[in-house]
Design an enzyme around this catalytic site. Structure first.
Site, PDB file in Angstrom:
ATOM      1  N   THR A 144       0.718  -1.201   0.276  1.00  0.00           N
ATOM      2  CA  THR A 144      -0.176   0.112  -0.006  1.00  0.00           C
ATOM      3  C   THR A 144       0.547   0.755  -0.389  1.00  0.00           C
ATOM      4  O   THR A 144       2.036   1.335   0.401  1.00  0.00           O
ATOM      5  CB  THR A 144      -0.734  -0.135   1.239  1.00  0.00           C
ATOM      6  OG1 THR A 144      -1.948   1.701   1.161  1.00  0.00           O
ATOM      7  CG2 THR A 144      -0.094  -0.210   3.089  1.00  0.00           C
ATOM      8  N   SER A 179      -2.113   3.158  10.432  1.00  0.00           N
ATOM      9  CA  SER A 179      -2.777   2.443  11.209  1.00  0.00           C
ATOM     10  C   SER A 179      -1.817   0.765  11.580  1.00  0.00           C
ATOM     11  O   SER A 179      -0.690   1.013  10.958  1.00  0.00           O
ATOM     12  CB  SER A 179      -4.124   1.887  10.846  1.00  0.00           C
ATOM     13  OG  SER A 179      -3.673   1.229   9.113  1.00  0.00           O
ATOM     14  N   TYR A 181      -3.192  -1.858  10.260  1.00  0.00           N
ATOM     15  CA  TYR A 181      -3.201  -2.664   8.807  1.00  0.00           C
ATOM     16  C   TYR A 181      -1.731  -2.037   7.785  1.00  0.00           C
ATOM     17  O   TYR A 181      -1.073  -2.591   7.813  1.00  0.00           O
ATOM     18  CB  TYR A 181      -4.717  -2.041   8.078  1.00  0.00           C
ATOM     19  CG  TYR A 181      -4.020  -2.287   6.902  1.00  0.00           C
ATOM     20  CD1 TYR A 181      -4.040  -3.501   6.499  1.00  0.00           C
ATOM     21  CD2 TYR A 181      -4.446  -1.174   6.276  1.00  0.00           C
ATOM     22  CE1 TYR A 181      -4.022  -3.159   4.769  1.00  0.00           C
ATOM     23  CE2 TYR A 181      -3.950  -1.018   4.698  1.00  0.00           C
ATOM     24  CZ  TYR A 181      -4.064  -2.041   4.325  1.00  0.00           C
ATOM     25  OH  TYR A 181      -3.797  -2.566   3.127  1.00  0.00           O
ATOM     26  N   HIS A 182      -2.274  -0.529   8.143  1.00  0.00           N
ATOM     27  CA  HIS A 182      -0.048  -0.622   7.166  1.00  0.00           C
ATOM     28  C   HIS A 182       0.606  -0.985   7.630  1.00  0.00           C
ATOM     29  O   HIS A 182       1.558  -1.115   6.681  1.00  0.00           O
ATOM     30  CB  HIS A 182      -0.481   1.238   6.891  1.00  0.00           C
ATOM     31  CG  HIS A 182      -1.766   1.512   5.956  1.00  0.00           C
ATOM     32  ND1 HIS A 182      -2.922   2.137   6.886  1.00  0.00           N
ATOM     33  CD2 HIS A 182      -2.007   1.788   4.990  1.00  0.00           C
ATOM     34  CE1 HIS A 182      -4.164   2.911   6.015  1.00  0.00           C
ATOM     35  NE2 HIS A 182      -2.845   2.495   4.559  1.00  0.00           N
ATOM     36  N   LYS A 185       1.508  -3.876   6.354  1.00  0.00           N
ATOM     37  CA  LYS A 185       1.996  -4.045   4.795  1.00  0.00           C
ATOM     38  C   LYS A 185       3.120  -3.669   4.784  1.00  0.00           C
ATOM     39  O   LYS A 185       4.274  -4.877   4.680  1.00  0.00           O
ATOM     40  CB  LYS A 185       1.404  -3.367   4.219  1.00  0.00           C
ATOM     41  CG  LYS A 185      -0.811  -3.446   4.181  1.00  0.00           C
ATOM     42  CD  LYS A 185      -0.402  -4.472   3.217  1.00  0.00           C
ATOM     43  CE  LYS A 185      -2.065  -4.939   2.753  1.00  0.00           C
ATOM     44  NZ  LYS A 185      -1.375  -5.447   1.592  1.00  0.00           N
TER      45      LYS A 185
HETATM   46  N1  USQ Z   1     -11.658   9.161   4.636  1.00  0.00           N
HETATM   47  C1  USQ Z   1     -12.436  10.326   4.734  1.00  0.00           C
HETATM   48  N2  USQ Z   1     -13.690  10.743   4.872  1.00  0.00           N
HETATM   49  C2  USQ Z   1     -14.149   9.275   4.884  1.00  0.00           C
HETATM   50  C3  USQ Z   1     -13.502   7.859   4.609  1.00  0.00           C
HETATM   51  C4  USQ Z   1     -12.186   7.847   4.777  1.00  0.00           C
HETATM   52  O1  USQ Z   1     -11.949  11.273   5.013  1.00  0.00           O
HETATM   53  O2  USQ Z   1     -14.983   8.729   5.486  1.00  0.00           O
HETATM   54  C5  USQ Z   1     -10.217   9.821   4.678  1.00  0.00           C
HETATM   55  C6  USQ Z   1      -9.158   9.145   5.756  1.00  0.00           C
HETATM   56  O3  USQ Z   1      -9.376   9.948   6.811  1.00  0.00           O
HETATM   57  C7  USQ Z   1      -7.993   9.024   4.915  1.00  0.00           C
HETATM   58  C8  USQ Z   1      -8.701   8.741   3.535  1.00  0.00           C
HETATM   59  O4  USQ Z   1      -9.460   9.351   3.360  1.00  0.00           O
HETATM   60  O5  USQ Z   1      -6.873  10.262   5.050  1.00  0.00           O
HETATM   61  C9  USQ Z   1      -8.099   7.879   3.014  1.00  0.00           C
HETATM   62  O6  USQ Z   1      -8.826   6.637   3.718  1.00  0.00           O
HETATM   63  P1  USQ Z   1      -9.532   5.421   2.965  1.00  0.00           P
HETATM   64  O7  USQ Z   1     -10.582   4.798   4.157  1.00  0.00           O
HETATM   65  O8  USQ Z   1     -10.245   5.779   1.816  1.00  0.00           O
HETATM   66  O9  USQ Z   1      -7.867   4.409   2.409  1.00  0.00           O
HETATM   67  P2  USQ Z   1      -7.081   4.011   3.744  1.00  0.00           P
HETATM   68  O10 USQ Z   1      -7.593   3.936   5.110  1.00  0.00           O
HETATM   69  O11 USQ Z   1      -5.969   4.418   3.597  1.00  0.00           O
HETATM   70  O12 USQ Z   1      -6.623   2.397   3.290  1.00  0.00           O
HETATM   71  C10 USQ Z   1      -7.605   2.057   2.061  1.00  0.00           C
HETATM   72  C11 USQ Z   1      -7.920   0.480   1.982  1.00  0.00           C
HETATM   73  C12 USQ Z   1      -6.368  -0.166   2.177  1.00  0.00           C
HETATM   74  C13 USQ Z   1      -5.358   0.202   0.904  1.00  0.00           C
HETATM   75  C14 USQ Z   1      -4.745   1.889   1.118  1.00  0.00           C
HETATM   76  C15 USQ Z   1      -4.583   2.670   0.093  1.00  0.00           C
HETATM   77  O13 USQ Z   1      -9.043  -0.181   2.531  1.00  0.00           O
HETATM   78  O14 USQ Z   1      -6.679  -1.442   2.248  1.00  0.00           O
HETATM   79  O15 USQ Z   1      -3.848  -0.232   1.388  1.00  0.00           O
HETATM   80  O16 USQ Z   1      -6.580   2.476   1.133  1.00  0.00           O
HETATM   81  S1  USQ Z   1      -3.164   4.042   0.519  1.00  0.00           S
HETATM   82  O17 USQ Z   1      -4.704   5.085   1.556  1.00  0.00           O
HETATM   83  O18 USQ Z   1      -2.253   4.599  -0.190  1.00  0.00           O
HETATM   84  O19 USQ Z   1      -2.985   3.244   2.040  1.00  0.00           O
END
Ligand code: USQ
Length: 419
Positions: A144, A179, A181-182, A185
């Protein structure tokens, strides 16, 4: 090429299988259906109706005239993993079978431990089984972009040149995950890099951004739909915003909304994984690909959602609840992504088109979303050690404070077509 996909029943695994079959590859999958159980655990289900796996296989046979191999089992069982590799002898293994939700890993100690134990065990078992049975196979491992965090400098693809006290070296770029989770990875990446070095394996570590979308060109029939999560735990930012717009809920931009991430459409993620498979790493080579299309802040995504929602006569508002996560809400973000374009990657789907596609699908399945609207708003909070009471307050069926989550090792329930 024969490709083994672990986690074939998941959001990415299923469309990847269809995409690779469409390109003439042989595909075999592995899954234990734990994502279906864990989504159910938090009171949710897929926004798109997805078939039980045997019916998915049948649909591939009937609609695409292809055969899809499958082994039901758990990567926590080393004999199972070694047996599958010995039977199938794949040329490539795409490893997607991990607990993929950051909020799920932050619920409490049990969910943190289950995430890290499952994810690291599965990867280590695959690495050992590859060494034992198919040492020439190529591992494409789903990592990720979140491994890097949000440093104040450009983010290279895995490695960078550094000068320190007068000496230079090429070293892994620092990881600052956000997190449990992260972090799982990050630890995985270390294990894959080390195994590659000592056993001369071929490996590609894919630093995947946030995926959005419901469709790939191969999803030509509802029987071929992939899952689509929208609840606070399993849904990701843009997918959730579109569902919120359809349900008449405010879009939940956490905090200031300057959080910026790399995003990629589902079909472009499939294209990227296929390119990695079709261009294997060399023996002893550990490659890192940053896999995303463009970086957006969550404010930009919410604004794009509001703009396109109007085409569907929807007029959502944007809310800024306090950020339940501990993360920078305004920051520099400049990741590099050159390796995949060098292999021929070209984005097929613009952000606006992707948003329209999701609106069209989720409006069709609005009743499924309505039935789970109570699990959309956030309750899991990074600052508290136990978010279960908050979840249980809106979900009385949620297991009590001391109950561990369903693990990959727990016996699979029969696959329920309603998940
Ligand atoms: N966010 C909001 N509002 C929401 C949901 C999320 O503002 O309702 C924000 C979060 O605070 C965060 C960002 O959007 O800053 C991304 O959150 P996310 O829930 O879309 O993604 P994340 O938790 O980072 O995880 C997802 C996948 C994971 C993958 C990752 C890629 O669930 O499997 O590894 O995206 S990355 O984000 O590049 O690490």
């Amino acid at each position: 090429m024969k490709v083994l996909i672990t986690g074939i029943d998941g959001y990415s695994g299923w469309p990847l299988a269809l995409h690779l079959l469409g390109r003439g590859h042989d595909v075999v999958g592995v899954d234990n259906f734990v994502t279906r159980r864990r989504v159910k655990e938090v009171g949710s289900w897929s926004g798109t109706p997805i078939l039980p796996f045997p019916k998915r296989q049948q649909a591939v046979h009937d609609l695409l005239r292809k055969e899809l191999g499958f082994h039901k089992g758990d990567l926590a069982d080393y004999e199972f993993v070694r047996g599958v590799l010995a039977t199938e002898r794949p040329d490539a293994i795409v490893h997607l079978a991990e607990q993929r939700s950051a909020p799920y890993s932050m619920i409490d100690v049990h969910h943190a431990v289950a995430t890290q134990v499952d994810n690291l065990t599965g990867t280590l078992h695959l690495l050992y089984a590859m060494r034992e049975v198919v040492p020439d196979a190529h591992l494409v491992k789903m990592g990720t972009m979140g491994e890097y965090g949000t440093p104040g400098v450009d983010i290279p693809e895995g490695f960078f040149e550094v000068e320190y006290r007068g000496r230079r070296d090429t070293l892994p770029f620092p990881r600052q995950a956000g997190s449990w989770y992260h972090w799982s990875k990050v630890f995985d990446s270390g294990d894959v890099m080390f195994a590659t070095r000592i056993w001369k394996l071929r490996t590609t570590d894919v630093m995947q951004g946030v995926i959005y979308g419901t469709r790939t060109p191969e999803i030509t029939h509802d029987k071929l739909l992939t899952r689509f999560d929208f609840d606070e735990t399993w849904g990701t930012a843009l997918n959730r915003f579109i569902v919120q717009a359809v349900l008449g809920l405010p879009l939940t931009v956490y905090g200031q909304g300057g959080q910026t991430r790399g995003f990629i459409a589902l079909e472009d993620s499939m294209q990227s994984l296929r390119l990695a498979v079709e261009h294997p790493a060399e023996p002893g080579q550990y490659r890192v690909f940053n896999q995303f299309d463009a970086a957006y802040s969550v404010n930009q995504l919410a604004e794009a959602t509001v703009r396109i929602a109007a085409e569907y006569r929807l007029h959502p508002t944007i809310d800024h609840p306090p950020d339940p996560r501990v993360e920078a809400e305004q920051h520099y973000y400049q990741p590099i992504h050159e390796h995949l374009p060098a292999l021929g990657y070209r984005a097929q789907r613009t952000l606006d088109d992707g948003i329209r596609q999701i609106f069209r699908d989720v409006i069709r399945f609005r009743r499924r979303l309505e039935a789970r609207r109570h699990v959309v708003l956030p309750t899991v909070n990074w600052r508290v050690a136990d978010s279960k009471p908050a979840i249980a307050a809106r979900l009385p069926s949620f297991p009590g404070p001391s109950a561990p989550p369903p693990t990959a090792a727990s016996p699979p329930s029969s696959v329920d077509p309603t998940v």
